[in-house]
Motif scaffolding. Structure first.
Motif, PDB file in Angstrom:
ATOM      1  N   HIS A 268      35.135  35.374  42.681  1.00  0.00           N
ATOM      2  CA  HIS A 268      35.793  36.091  41.606  1.00  0.00           C
ATOM      3  C   HIS A 268      37.029  36.464  42.736  1.00  0.00           C
ATOM      4  O   HIS A 268      38.385  36.335  42.082  1.00  0.00           O
ATOM      5  N   PHE A 269      36.942  37.040  43.622  1.00  0.00           N
ATOM      6  CA  PHE A 269      38.281  37.314  44.516  1.00  0.00           C
ATOM      7  C   PHE A 269      39.090  36.180  44.705  1.00  0.00           C
ATOM      8  O   PHE A 269      40.402  36.260  44.582  1.00  0.00           O
ATOM      9  N   GLU A 270      38.530  35.140  45.030  1.00  0.00           N
ATOM     10  CA  GLU A 270      39.525  33.955  45.440  1.00  0.00           C
ATOM     11  C   GLU A 270      40.223  33.493  44.301  1.00  0.00           C
ATOM     12  O   GLU A 270      41.346  33.422  44.483  1.00  0.00           O
ATOM     13  N   ALA A 271      39.662  33.478  43.038  1.00  0.00           N
ATOM     14  CA  ALA A 271      40.411  33.032  41.955  1.00  0.00           C
ATOM     15  C   ALA A 271      41.274  34.074  41.413  1.00  0.00           C
ATOM     16  O   ALA A 271      42.460  33.781  40.956  1.00  0.00           O
ATOM     17  N   GLN A 272      40.966  35.210  41.577  1.00  0.00           N
ATOM     18  CA  GLN A 272      41.835  36.522  41.145  1.00  0.00           C
ATOM     19  C   GLN A 272      42.975  36.658  41.781  1.00  0.00           C
ATOM     20  O   GLN A 272      44.031  36.646  41.433  1.00  0.00           O
ATOM     21  N   ALA A 273      42.581  36.449  43.281  1.00  0.00           N
ATOM     22  CA  ALA A 273      43.912  36.804  44.308  1.00  0.00           C
ATOM     23  C   ALA A 273      44.691  35.552  44.265  1.00  0.00           C
ATOM     24  O   ALA A 273      45.811  35.730  44.332  1.00  0.00           O
ATOM     25  N   ARG A 274      44.352  34.466  44.060  1.00  0.00           N
ATOM     26  CA  ARG A 274      45.124  33.063  43.917  1.00  0.00           C
ATOM     27  C   ARG A 274      45.829  33.337  42.672  1.00  0.00           C
ATOM     28  O   ARG A 274      47.092  32.961  42.648  1.00  0.00           O
ATOM     29  N   ALA A 275      45.419  33.618  41.589  1.00  0.00           N
ATOM     30  CA  ALA A 275      45.940  33.599  40.150  1.00  0.00           C
ATOM     31  C   ALA A 275      47.295  34.739  40.388  1.00  0.00           C
ATOM     32  O   ALA A 275      48.094  34.663  39.585  1.00  0.00           O
ATOM     33  N   ASN A 276      47.088  35.803  41.056  1.00  0.00           N
ATOM     34  CA  ASN A 276      48.038  36.805  41.183  1.00  0.00           C
ATOM     35  C   ASN A 276      48.855  36.845  42.593  1.00  0.00           C
ATOM     36  O   ASN A 276      49.786  37.429  42.811  1.00  0.00           O
ATOM     37  N   GLY A 277      48.560  35.665  43.047  1.00  0.00           N
ATOM     38  CA  GLY A 277      49.761  35.189  44.323  1.00  0.00           C
ATOM     39  C   GLY A 277      49.544  36.141  45.607  1.00  0.00           C
ATOM     40  O   GLY A 277      50.647  36.222  46.008  1.00  0.00           O
ATOM     41  N   VAL A 278      48.310  36.860  45.814  1.00  0.00           N
ATOM     42  CA  VAL A 278      48.259  37.543  46.909  1.00  0.00           C
ATOM     43  C   VAL A 278      47.133  37.180  47.934  1.00  0.00           C
ATOM     44  O   VAL A 278      46.999  37.583  48.806  1.00  0.00           O
ATOM     45  N   ARG A 279      46.604  35.891  47.869  1.00  0.00           N
ATOM     46  CA  ARG A 279      45.595  35.714  48.726  1.00  0.00           C
ATOM     47  C   ARG A 279      45.909  35.366  49.951  1.00  0.00           C
ATOM     48  O   ARG A 279      45.370  35.839  50.987  1.00  0.00           O
ATOM     49  N   ASP A 280      47.198  35.194  50.160  1.00  0.00           N
ATOM     50  CA  ASP A 280      47.539  34.708  51.629  1.00  0.00           C
ATOM     51  C   ASP A 280      48.069  36.116  52.600  1.00  0.00           C
ATOM     52  O   ASP A 280      48.528  35.839  53.504  1.00  0.00           O
ATOM     53  N   PHE A 281      47.935  37.174  51.849  1.00  0.00           N
ATOM     54  CA  PHE A 281      47.989  38.093  52.529  1.00  0.00           C
ATOM     55  C   PHE A 281      46.978  38.526  53.393  1.00  0.00           C
ATOM     56  O   PHE A 281      47.129  39.289  54.432  1.00  0.00           O
ATOM     57  N   PHE A 282      45.861  37.985  53.073  1.00  0.00           N
ATOM     58  CA  PHE A 282      44.580  38.453  53.946  1.00  0.00           C
ATOM     59  C   PHE A 282      44.105  37.533  54.930  1.00  0.00           C
ATOM     60  O   PHE A 282      43.883  36.380  54.738  1.00  0.00           O
ATOM     61  N   GLU A 283      43.934  38.035  56.038  1.00  0.00           N
ATOM     62  CA  GLU A 283      43.578  37.419  57.091  1.00  0.00           C
ATOM     63  C   GLU A 283      42.055  36.851  57.037  1.00  0.00           C
ATOM     64  O   GLU A 283      41.948  35.654  57.290  1.00  0.00           O
ATOM     65  N   ASP A 284      41.366  37.561  56.299  1.00  0.00           N
ATOM     66  CA  ASP A 284      39.937  37.111  56.062  1.00  0.00           C
ATOM     67  C   ASP A 284      39.508  38.068  55.026  1.00  0.00           C
ATOM     68  O   ASP A 284      39.983  39.210  54.608  1.00  0.00           O
ATOM     69  N   ALA A 285      38.358  37.597  54.345  1.00  0.00           N
ATOM     70  CA  ALA A 285      37.833  38.241  53.240  1.00  0.00           C
ATOM     71  C   ALA A 285      36.248  38.223  53.152  1.00  0.00           C
ATOM     72  O   ALA A 285      35.683  36.989  53.277  1.00  0.00           O
TER      73      ALA A 285
END
Length: 363
Positions: free
Chosen positions: A110-127
């Protein structure tokens, strides 16, 4: 000075309450219970979620509950928007050199899909996702990333987030944008309580603060290796840390660790591969690499290495999304990150490319 920011996801950065409510009601109705209204859900829901379901459905199997929950959560990731000011605050945190890590009970998919859909996944060093008890998860996170508690803040929207921050000795910041009300949050005695994330830049020093290299005033020493197999193919990894470009495995040298020991450890962690002989090639002074996910200054110690296994099985950890074994010429045509291309071009110049070495041995 706060140099590290740990974020919760649901209710802190992402507005997924509607989806969570729908999935939770799917679980309750499946077990013969009455669906909850939005207000009823917010009044009774709590973390760890295992305790919530133990109270609501004392006879239910938690694994069955998780399966039903996942089946009922809306499939459209774009339907989960970011909360107001979330994107701007992530941009502020990155621009001022903070390290950004996620700690969430939300499922990883859920996080990976939602973060990528909103264009913010690359802000996170780790999840760190799917965490049941964040009091344990935050300690593991701090240890893994060698973050000092006194330089770290946990930003969340629930009482459990504040309790987790207190348990680890980090600054607790509560935002009233999610699941728990201000009244409930105050029961956990947060160090800071804000109505939303727009208030935090001022509290963290404003835009003039620059924490180069995540608080270090010196370059970070790292190692990396261009690995070949018995067919003289080279291993390339693709990672979001380098703007989804292809590169070599590697990472930081720990205190008290030799360079070669660090190299073997990092390669094993990232690829599952054991290395045979390693050969030093060069050092790169990598200042503010434009492709890297955050502000950084690395000293890159580059090596070549050979796999021990004749048929190596690559097992990636969460730092890379894909890998390829490629002949040298094909690898050079890939969209490489700059340090990897510099290394390979230097190897060609010095006659160290696998094809050059093999050719030199032929009569």
């Amino acid at each position: 000075m706060i140099r590290n920011l740990i974020f919760d996801w649901s209710g802190t950065l992402a507005d997924d309450l509607a989806g969570v409510l729908h999935a939770t009601n799917g679980v309750l109705v499946h077990h013969g219970r009455v669906a909850l209204s939005r207000e009823e859900f917010r009044a009774v829901f709590r973390l760890p979620y295992t305790e919530f379901y133990k109270e609501m459905l004392p006879d239910a199997c938690i694994e069955t509950v998780k399966e039903i929950y996942m089946a009922h959560f809306p499939a459209d990731s774009a339907a989960v928007p970011l909360l107001p000011h979330a994107r701007e605050f992530l941009q502020y945190a990155a621009a001022t050199g903070r390290r950004i890590v996620l700690l969430s009970s939300a499922p990883e998919e859920h996080f990976e899909a939602q973060a990528r859909a909103n264009g913010v996944r690359d802000f996170f060093e780790d999840a760190f996702c799917g965490v049941v008890d964040k009091r344990e998860g935050i300690r593991l996170l701090l240890e893994k990333h060698e973050m000092a508690a006194e330089e770290t803040a946990f930003i969340g929207d629930m009482r459990h987030d504040m309790e987790s921050a207190h348990s680890a000795g980090v600054l607790s910041i509560a935002t009233c944008t999610g699941y728990d009300s201000a009244v409930v949050l105050m029961q956990a005695h947060p160090d800071v309580l804000v109505p939303d994330l727009s208030r935090l830049p001022r509290l963290l020093g404003g835009w003039h603060v620059q924490l180069a290299n995540h608080g270090h005033h010196f370059p970070v020493a790292t190692v990396g290796a261009l690995i070949t197999n018995h067919r003289d193919e080279v291993l390339l990894l693709r990672t979001h840390k380098w703007s989804h470009r292809w590169g070599i495995p590697g990472g930081k040298i720990k205190r008290g660790e030799s360079c070669e020991t660090a190299l073997r450890r990092e390669v094993l962690e990232e690829t599952g591969l054991a290395l045979g002989e390693v050969t030093f090639v060069m050092v790169q002074d990598c200042v503010e690499p434009p492709e890297f996910m955050r502000s950084a200054h690395f000293l890159l110690l580059n090596y070549t290495a050979r796999c021990l296994e004749s048929l190596p099985q690559v097992v990636l950890n969460d730092e890379a999304e894909a890998f390829q074994w490629l002949p040298w010429a094909d690898a050079m045509r890939m969209e490489l990150n700059i340090p990897t291309r510099v290394l390979m071009e230097e190897m060609e110049r010095r006659g160290l490319a696998p094809t050059q070495v093999v050719g030199a041995l032929q009569p």
